[in-house]
Structure formats: C-alpha cells, structure tokens
Design an enzyme around this catalytic site. Structure first.
Site, mmCIF file in Angstrom:
data_model
loop_
_atom_site.group_PDB
_atom_site.id
_atom_site.type_symbol
_atom_site.label_atom_id
_atom_site.label_comp_id
_atom_site.label_asym_id
_atom_site.label_seq_id
_atom_site.Cartn_x
_atom_site.Cartn_y
_atom_site.Cartn_z
ATOM 1 N N HIS A 210 -1.979 59.671 17.896
ATOM 2 C CA HIS A 210 -0.780 58.908 18.286
ATOM 3 C C HIS A 210 0.395 59.096 17.320
ATOM 4 O O HIS A 210 1.547 59.056 17.716
ATOM 5 C CB HIS A 210 -1.112 57.419 18.445
ATOM 6 C CG HIS A 210 -1.283 56.687 17.143
ATOM 7 N ND1 HIS A 210 -2.435 56.781 16.392
ATOM 8 C CD2 HIS A 210 -0.446 55.870 16.455
ATOM 9 C CE1 HIS A 210 -2.292 56.044 15.299
ATOM 10 N NE2 HIS A 210 -1.101 55.479 15.307
ATOM 11 N N ASP A 211 0.109 59.298 16.040
ATOM 12 C CA ASP A 211 1.182 59.422 15.041
ATOM 13 C C ASP A 211 1.497 60.863 14.671
ATOM 14 O O ASP A 211 2.158 61.108 13.658
ATOM 15 C CB ASP A 211 0.775 58.666 13.758
ATOM 16 C CG ASP A 211 1.367 57.266 13.727
ATOM 17 O OD1 ASP A 211 2.260 56.969 14.564
ATOM 18 O OD2 ASP A 211 0.944 56.467 12.874
ATOM 19 N N LYS A 214 4.710 62.283 13.162
ATOM 20 C CA LYS A 214 5.119 62.069 11.770
ATOM 21 C C LYS A 214 5.229 63.387 11.011
ATOM 22 O O LYS A 214 5.903 63.461 9.980
ATOM 23 C CB LYS A 214 4.145 61.121 11.060
ATOM 24 C CG LYS A 214 4.374 59.680 11.462
ATOM 25 C CD LYS A 214 3.603 58.743 10.576
ATOM 26 C CE LYS A 214 3.902 57.287 10.945
ATOM 27 N NZ LYS A 214 3.000 56.393 10.216
ATOM 28 N N HIS A 239 9.323 59.494 15.576
ATOM 29 C CA HIS A 239 8.011 60.154 15.606
ATOM 30 C C HIS A 239 7.278 60.128 16.953
ATOM 31 O O HIS A 239 6.581 61.084 17.270
ATOM 32 C CB HIS A 239 7.113 59.727 14.428
ATOM 33 C CG HIS A 239 6.450 58.407 14.591
ATOM 34 N ND1 HIS A 239 7.014 57.246 14.158
ATOM 35 C CD2 HIS A 239 5.249 58.070 15.144
ATOM 36 C CE1 HIS A 239 6.187 56.238 14.424
ATOM 37 N NE2 HIS A 239 5.116 56.724 15.019
ATOM 38 N N HIS A 263 3.577 54.083 21.953
ATOM 39 C CA HIS A 263 2.745 53.210 21.112
ATOM 40 C C HIS A 263 3.560 52.269 20.224
ATOM 41 O O HIS A 263 3.006 51.375 19.599
ATOM 42 C CB HIS A 263 1.711 54.027 20.308
ATOM 43 C CG HIS A 263 2.258 54.770 19.125
ATOM 44 N ND1 HIS A 263 2.775 56.034 19.227
ATOM 45 C CD2 HIS A 263 2.363 54.429 17.808
ATOM 46 C CE1 HIS A 263 3.169 56.452 18.031
ATOM 47 N NE2 HIS A 263 2.928 55.484 17.150
ATOM 48 N N HIS A 264 4.898 52.457 20.168
ATOM 49 C CA HIS A 264 5.733 51.499 19.417
ATOM 50 C C HIS A 264 6.604 50.638 20.322
ATOM 51 O O HIS A 264 7.509 49.965 19.837
ATOM 52 C CB HIS A 264 6.604 52.236 18.393
ATOM 53 C CG HIS A 264 5.846 52.635 17.165
ATOM 54 N ND1 HIS A 264 5.334 51.702 16.277
ATOM 55 C CD2 HIS A 264 5.482 53.861 16.690
ATOM 56 C CE1 HIS A 264 4.697 52.350 15.305
ATOM 57 N NE2 HIS A 264 4.765 53.661 15.534
ATOM 58 N N ASP A 292 -3.146 49.798 16.111
ATOM 59 C CA ASP A 292 -2.284 50.348 15.065
ATOM 60 C C ASP A 292 -1.840 49.222 14.116
ATOM 61 O O ASP A 292 -1.956 49.333 12.888
ATOM 62 C CB ASP A 292 -1.061 50.982 15.757
ATOM 63 C CG ASP A 292 -0.231 51.843 14.820
ATOM 64 O OD1 ASP A 292 -0.716 52.169 13.722
ATOM 65 O OD2 ASP A 292 0.903 52.190 15.204
HETATM 66 FE FE LIG Z 1 3.333 55.240 15.019
#
Ligand SMILES: [Fe+2]
Length: 346
Positions: A210-211, A214, A239, A263-264, A292
C-alpha cells in the site's frame, strides 16, 4: 486398422457363407467361421471391422453371439443374416447393437452397401474416440502447463513484492516492517468483518504494497524527525498516486490499485488524494486505513512513544465516523482483533 478392412462371416451353412465370401473377398480380408463358438474365439484373438452373423445357428443363438461379440469389441459392426425377414428378429438384433440385417438369398449390391456402411461407421467411431483421447491428453498437458505457469507467476510475484517492500524499507527506515504488519492486521480485520474469503489473499497483498509510492518521495522528507512543512506534507501526500503509477503497469496487481490509491481517504471525506467519503471508498481501502493507523499508533515515533492498546482503542472510537468507518470500528472493537494484537506485541 490395416490396409484392407477385415470381415468375419459366420454361418453354419456352406452355401450362404461362400456366397458372401465371393462377394467380399476382392475388396476385404475375409475370414469365415461355421459356428458361434469359433466365431467368438476368432473375435477375441483378432480385430475385425464388420461381422456378418447368421441369426440361426445350431450351437448358439445369433443374438447371443452378437451380444458377446460386442462385449469383446464394442466398436465391431455386426450385420445379421436371416432367411425369413421377420420384423421382430431384425428389431431385436438392432436393439442389441446390430447395424442392419441381410435376407437370404443375398443381393450383391445390398451386401456391399451394408458392409461399406459398417466400415464407415466403425471408422467414425474409432476416429471420434481417438480424438477424445487426443483431447484428453492435450487437456492434461495444458493443465500441467497452467499449473506450472501459475507457480512461475507466484514465484515472480513473490519476488516482485519482496523487491518492492525492500525498496520502501530502504527509503523509510523507521517504518521497517510496517508493510508486513499492516498486511497482517488487515487480514485479521478482514476476518473480523467477514470479508469474502477469496478476496482476503488479494487484500493481504494489496496491504503489503500500500505504501509503495513512498519510493517516489524524497527520503529526506520521509526521515525528517521534526514537523513537516506544508510543502513537505504535500510531497508525502503524493505517495498513493505514485504507488498507482508504479504498480499500474503490472497486470496481476491491477485489482490492488483502488486500495493503494485510497488508503488515506477518510470516512468523513477529509482525506486524500480524492476526498472520497463513506462507502465511496472501497472496503479494502477502509480496512487498510484502519490497519495502517493501528500499526502507526502501536509504533514508537521520533516525536512520541507507542500508544497502549487501550489508547489505540480509545483513538479508534474517537475517530469512528471521522477518519474511520464506524461499522468497521465497532466490528473491530467487539472482535478478538485486539486480543491477537496483544498476543503479537506481547
Ligand atoms: Fe500510506
């Protein structure tokens, strides 16, 4: 089947036996038998295409020979011979699998025609069976290839995911292990809210990457200990979109894109990148968002210590309907999720 088709003539009387042999001998390989028993023994030793069987023989009933001959070779075509063409005997013979019947005395053309028909039908059946066998073999081979391809894909996939995780860890030291913990939490959470079983694996994989975006954010910003400036915050918030750009071209990761992108997002619509609200956000992303946050709260940060489980629960309740989906929060709080977490962190 050889060059010439093989015909077996079975009749106890020499006259009709010879008459048939004369008609057929030039075109076919012809064998003769004078009774049912020797006919059956010939049939069990040699392969014939068509048998011409007298319906009335002293040792055995022609219908019985027909039945036994079919047991020996179910593809054998059998033509019955009868001196008195009664519909009932003919019907009975055909019901037992005979192709047709011939009436004594024989008409040459009739004999030739029926034998040709028998050979053609036998050939068709044999070819059909052969095709089925070939198809079965092809299917087996394809199934094995698909299985191997699946394993190869899984292997490549695992390698790709590991490389991606390593890449995130490289730029974002202090969140090392975060991806895998979020993935584990997401699975627990998904189980707690009865997320469809077959989708859990996919969700687990989506959570792990998911990240990934980054990678595209400056490491300096990610590792910064103090408060981020507005500009830096804007950078970090890119990201999810960067993640979609990275993973987008990988076909087997296509289904993960909404989870990575959203996801954010916040349940109240105040999240990023699109400010989606409530159920506009895919369920997978709502689940990963909670997992998260839970992992972030349970981890030490340069600017604060890790929260206790009780504090995490209180925070989830406080943000229920704000940052988080209230239904998921309440399902989570009433599930054994925190018991698992507590066991995991000791
Ligand atoms: Fe994230």
């Amino acid at each position: 089947m050889g060059e010439k088709a093989k015909i077996l003539i079975v009749d106890d009387e020499l006259g009709p036996r010879e008459a048939l042999r004369m008609i057929l001998k030039d075109r076919y390989e012809v064998r003769v038998a004078g009774d049912g028993t020797s006919a059956l023994s010939l049939l069990s030793r040699e392969k014939f295409d068509v048998a011409i069987l007298d319906i009335k023989m002293p040792d055995r009933d022609g219908i019985e020979v027909l039945r036994l001959a079919k047991e020996i070779d179910r593809d054998l075509e059998v033509v019955m011979i009868t001196a008195y063409a009664t519909v009932s005997t003919a019907r009975e013979a055909i019901r037992h699998g005979a192709l047709d019947y011939l009436i004594k005395p024989f008409d040459k053309t009739d004999v030739e025609r029926v034998v040709e028909r028998g050979i053609a039908r036998r050939l068709d059946r044999e070819t059909g069976r052969q095709r089925i066998r070939e198809l079965e073999r092809t299917t087996d081979r394809l199934a094995r290839q698909v299985e191997k391809a699946k394993m190869d894909i899984q292997h490549h996939y695992d390698g790709t995911v590991k490389a991606l995780i390593a890449a995130i860890d490289a730029v974002d030291h202090y969140t090392r292990g975060h991806s895998e913990r979020v993935s584990n939490f997401t699975v627990r959470l998904a189980e707690a809210v009865s997320f469809p079983r077959h989708q859990i694996v996919l969700l687990q994989q989506a959570a792990i990457v998911h990240d990934i975006g980054k990678i595209g954010v400056e490491g300096r910003i990610l590792r910064k200990r103090g408060t981020l400036t507005q500009e830096e915050l804007q950078e970090v918030r890119k990201h999810p979109q960067i993640g979609v750009e990275i993973v987008g071209p990988v076909p087997f990761m296509a289904e993960m894109l909404p989870v990575i992108l959203h996801h954010h997002e916040r349940y109240d619509g105040k999240g990023f990148p699109e400010g989606l609200k409530g159920e506009e956000i895919v369920l997978g992303a709502r689940l990963v968002s909670i997992a998260d946050a839970v992992d972030a709260m349970l981890s030490d940060r340069p600017y604060r210590r890790a929260l206790t489980l009780e504090e995490v629960k209180a925070e989830l309740e406080r943000e229920s309907g704000g940052q988080f989906d209230p239904q998921l929060v309440s399902a989570l709080l009433s599930s054994e999720f925190f018991q698992h977490v507590s066991d995991q962190i000791g």
